[in-house]
Design a protein around this motif. Structure first.
Motif, PDB file in Angstrom:
ATOM      1  N   MET A   4       8.051  44.553  -8.608  1.00 47.35           N
ATOM      2  CA  MET A   4       8.604  45.899  -8.454  1.00 47.35           C
ATOM      3  C   MET A   4      10.038  45.978  -8.981  1.00 47.35           C
ATOM      4  N   SER A   5      10.835  44.955  -8.738  1.00 51.27           N
ATOM      5  CA  SER A   5      12.213  44.940  -9.217  1.00 51.27           C
ATOM      6  C   SER A   5      12.270  44.914 -10.736  1.00 51.27           C
ATOM      7  N   ARG A   6      11.452  44.066 -11.328  1.00 53.33           N
ATOM      8  CA  ARG A   6      11.433  43.997 -12.794  1.00 53.33           C
ATOM      9  C   ARG A   6      10.929  45.298 -13.398  1.00 53.33           C
ATOM     10  N   SER A   7       9.955  45.908 -12.747  1.00 53.35           N
ATOM     11  CA  SER A   7       9.428  47.184 -13.233  1.00 53.35           C
ATOM     12  C   SER A   7      10.501  48.271 -13.156  1.00 53.35           C
ATOM     13  N   ALA A   8      11.250  48.286 -12.054  1.00 59.38           N
ATOM     14  CA  ALA A   8      12.318  49.279 -11.896  1.00 59.38           C
ATOM     15  C   ALA A   8      13.394  49.082 -12.956  1.00 59.38           C
ATOM     16  N   LEU A   9      13.746  47.829 -13.260  1.00 57.63           N
ATOM     17  CA  LEU A   9      14.736  47.570 -14.306  1.00 57.63           C
ATOM     18  C   LEU A   9      14.228  47.978 -15.684  1.00 57.63           C
ATOM     19  N   ARG A  10      12.945  47.724 -15.952  1.00 62.44           N
ATOM     20  CA  ARG A  10      12.367  48.164 -17.232  1.00 62.44           C
ATOM     21  C   ARG A  10      12.409  49.685 -17.337  1.00 62.44           C
ATOM     22  N   ASP A  11      12.049  50.360 -16.244  1.00 63.06           N
ATOM     23  CA  ASP A  11      12.082  51.823 -16.233  1.00 63.06           C
ATOM     24  C   ASP A  11      13.502  52.329 -16.424  1.00 63.06           C
ATOM     25  N   PHE A  12      14.457  51.678 -15.787  1.00 66.33           N
ATOM     26  CA  PHE A  12      15.856  52.068 -15.925  1.00 66.33           C
ATOM     27  C   PHE A  12      16.297  51.947 -17.385  1.00 66.33           C
ATOM     28  N   ASN A  13      15.872  50.878 -18.040  1.00 64.06           N
ATOM     29  CA  ASN A  13      16.253  50.662 -19.442  1.00 64.06           C
ATOM     30  C   ASN A  13      15.576  51.649 -20.385  1.00 64.06           C
ATOM     31  N   LYS A  14      14.517  52.315 -19.948  1.00 60.77           N
ATOM     32  CA  LYS A  14      13.853  53.321 -20.776  1.00 60.77           C
ATOM     33  C   LYS A  14      14.600  54.645 -20.784  1.00 60.77           C
ATOM     34  N   LEU A  15      15.494  54.826 -19.835  1.00 57.67           N
ATOM     35  CA  LEU A  15      16.256  56.071 -19.763  1.00 57.67           C
ATOM     36  C   LEU A  15      17.214  56.170 -20.943  1.00 57.67           C
ATOM     37  N   PRO A  16      17.540  57.387 -21.355  1.00 58.48           N
ATOM     38  CA  PRO A  16      18.563  57.552 -22.397  1.00 58.48           C
ATOM     39  C   PRO A  16      19.911  57.007 -21.908  1.00 58.48           C
ATOM     40  N   SER A  17      20.747  56.609 -22.842  1.00 60.02           N
ATOM     41  CA  SER A  17      22.003  55.949 -22.479  1.00 60.02           C
ATOM     42  C   SER A  17      22.904  56.834 -21.622  1.00 60.02           C
ATOM     43  N   ASP A  18      22.939  58.146 -21.870  1.00 59.79           N
ATOM     44  CA  ASP A  18      23.808  59.011 -21.066  1.00 59.79           C
ATOM     45  C   ASP A  18      23.350  59.063 -19.612  1.00 59.79           C
ATOM     46  N   GLN A  19      22.050  58.974 -19.377  1.00 57.72           N
ATOM     47  CA  GLN A  19      21.554  58.959 -18.001  1.00 57.72           C
ATOM     48  C   GLN A  19      21.820  57.608 -17.347  1.00 57.72           C
ATOM     49  N   ARG A  20      21.646  56.527 -18.111  1.00 58.67           N
ATOM     50  CA  ARG A  20      21.934  55.193 -17.561  1.00 58.67           C
ATOM     51  C   ARG A  20      23.402  55.080 -17.160  1.00 58.67           C
ATOM     52  N   VAL A  21      24.285  55.609 -17.999  1.00 58.54           N
ATOM     53  CA  VAL A  21      25.720  55.532 -17.713  1.00 58.54           C
ATOM     54  C   VAL A  21      26.039  56.240 -16.414  1.00 58.54           C
ATOM     55  N   LEU A  22      25.516  57.443 -16.236  1.00 58.79           N
ATOM     56  CA  LEU A  22      25.786  58.189 -15.000  1.00 58.79           C
ATOM     57  C   LEU A  22      25.270  57.444 -13.776  1.00 58.79           C
ATOM     58  N   LEU A  23      24.050  56.932 -13.852  1.00 51.98           N
ATOM     59  CA  LEU A  23      23.494  56.209 -12.706  1.00 51.98           C
ATOM     60  C   LEU A  23      24.299  54.944 -12.402  1.00 51.98           C
ATOM     61  N   LEU A  24      24.765  54.253 -13.429  1.00 47.24           N
ATOM     62  CA  LEU A  24      25.576  53.054 -13.213  1.00 47.24           C
ATOM     63  C   LEU A  24      26.924  53.397 -12.590  1.00 47.24           C
ATOM     64  N   LEU A  25      27.557  54.470 -13.085  1.00 47.24           N
ATOM     65  CA  LEU A  25      28.869  54.835 -12.547  1.00 47.24           C
ATOM     66  C   LEU A  25      28.782  55.242 -11.079  1.00 47.24           C
ATOM     67  N   VAL A  26      27.699  55.896 -10.702  1.00 46.90           N
ATOM     68  CA  VAL A  26      27.546  56.323  -9.313  1.00 46.90           C
ATOM     69  C   VAL A  26      27.100  55.170  -8.423  1.00 46.90           C
ATOM     70  N   SER A  27      26.028  54.479  -8.819  1.00 42.91           N
ATOM     71  CA  SER A  27      25.434  53.502  -7.913  1.00 42.91           C
ATOM     72  C   SER A  27      26.102  52.131  -7.945  1.00 42.91           C
ATOM     73  N   VAL A  28      26.537  51.669  -9.101  1.00 46.38           N
ATOM     74  CA  VAL A  28      27.129  50.343  -9.171  1.00 46.38           C
ATOM     75  C   VAL A  28      28.642  50.408  -9.002  1.00 46.38           C
ATOM     76  N   GLU A  29      29.284  51.304  -9.747  1.00 53.31           N
ATOM     77  CA  GLU A  29      30.743  51.388  -9.693  1.00 53.31           C
ATOM     78  C   GLU A  29      31.245  52.180  -8.490  1.00 53.31           C
ATOM     79  N   GLY A  30      30.399  53.027  -7.919  1.00 54.97           N
ATOM     80  CA  GLY A  30      30.791  53.774  -6.734  1.00 54.97           C
ATOM     81  C   GLY A  30      31.792  54.881  -6.991  1.00 54.97           C
TER      82      GLY A  30
END
Length: 171
Positions: free
Chosen positions: A100-126
């Motif tokens: 499930m974790s690997r699948s979620a990471l694969r799905d995350f990497n399928k997102l466009p870069s602008d969406q990945r950036v926003l999710l990273l800034l909110v969830s990882v960087e806080g």
């Protein structure tokens, strides 16, 4: 930076700075470190002081911002350490959890870069929405709508469906 304060001015403010730092950190050694880093930042010219501003309030502002940065950093690293460190449960993750974790990471990497950036800034960087808006140079409403679309797309990918963005025809 125009340095229009003397060493005597700083010496006079040290007890107040230390008291404020102690109220923030609640530990003497951490308070001393906070005062030192505040004065270092002020003297090195890391932040600009308005010529008409009060020295005490300027130093308090530097100290408070430095304290908040440290708190955010501590929370972020504590979250990372809890993910990678040994928790209460010393058992290895199950095969299902790994898949499930690997699948979620694969799905995350399928997102466009602008969406990945926003999710990273909110969830990882806080970062807050306003901080993201300032960082990316966009309006806060744009951040919120793009983040909503990114979360919706990630949920859809995790569910096994793909979302194609609806395009509007502009005249």
């Amino acid at each position: 930076m125009s340095r229009n304060f003397t060493d005597d001015d700083l010496r006079e403010l040290l007890p107040r700075l230390r008291r404020f730092a102690l109220s923030l950190t609640r530990h003497e050694s951490s308070a001393d470190d906070l005062v030192q880093s505040c004065l270092e930042r002020a003297l090195s010219g890391g932040t600009e002081r308005r010529d008409d501003g009060d020295l005490r309030s300027w130093l308090f502002q530097i100290m408070y911002r430095h304290f908040l940065d440290g708190e955010r950093r501590t929370r972020r690293f504590a979250g990372l350490f809890s993910l990678f460190g040994a928790g209460e449960e010393e058992l290895a993750p199950s095969t299902e959890e790994i898949v499930m974790s690997r699948s979620a990471l694969r799905d995350f990497n399928k997102l466009p870069s602008d969406q990945r950036v926003l999710l990273l800034l909110v969830s990882v960087e806080g970062l807050s929405y306003q901080e993201i808006a300032d960082t990316l140079g966009i309006k806060i409403g744009t951040v919120m709508s793009r983040l909503s679309r990114a979360r919706k797309a990630l949920r859809a990918l995790n569910d096994g469906t793909t979302i194609t963005p609806s395009l509007r025809i502009l005249k």
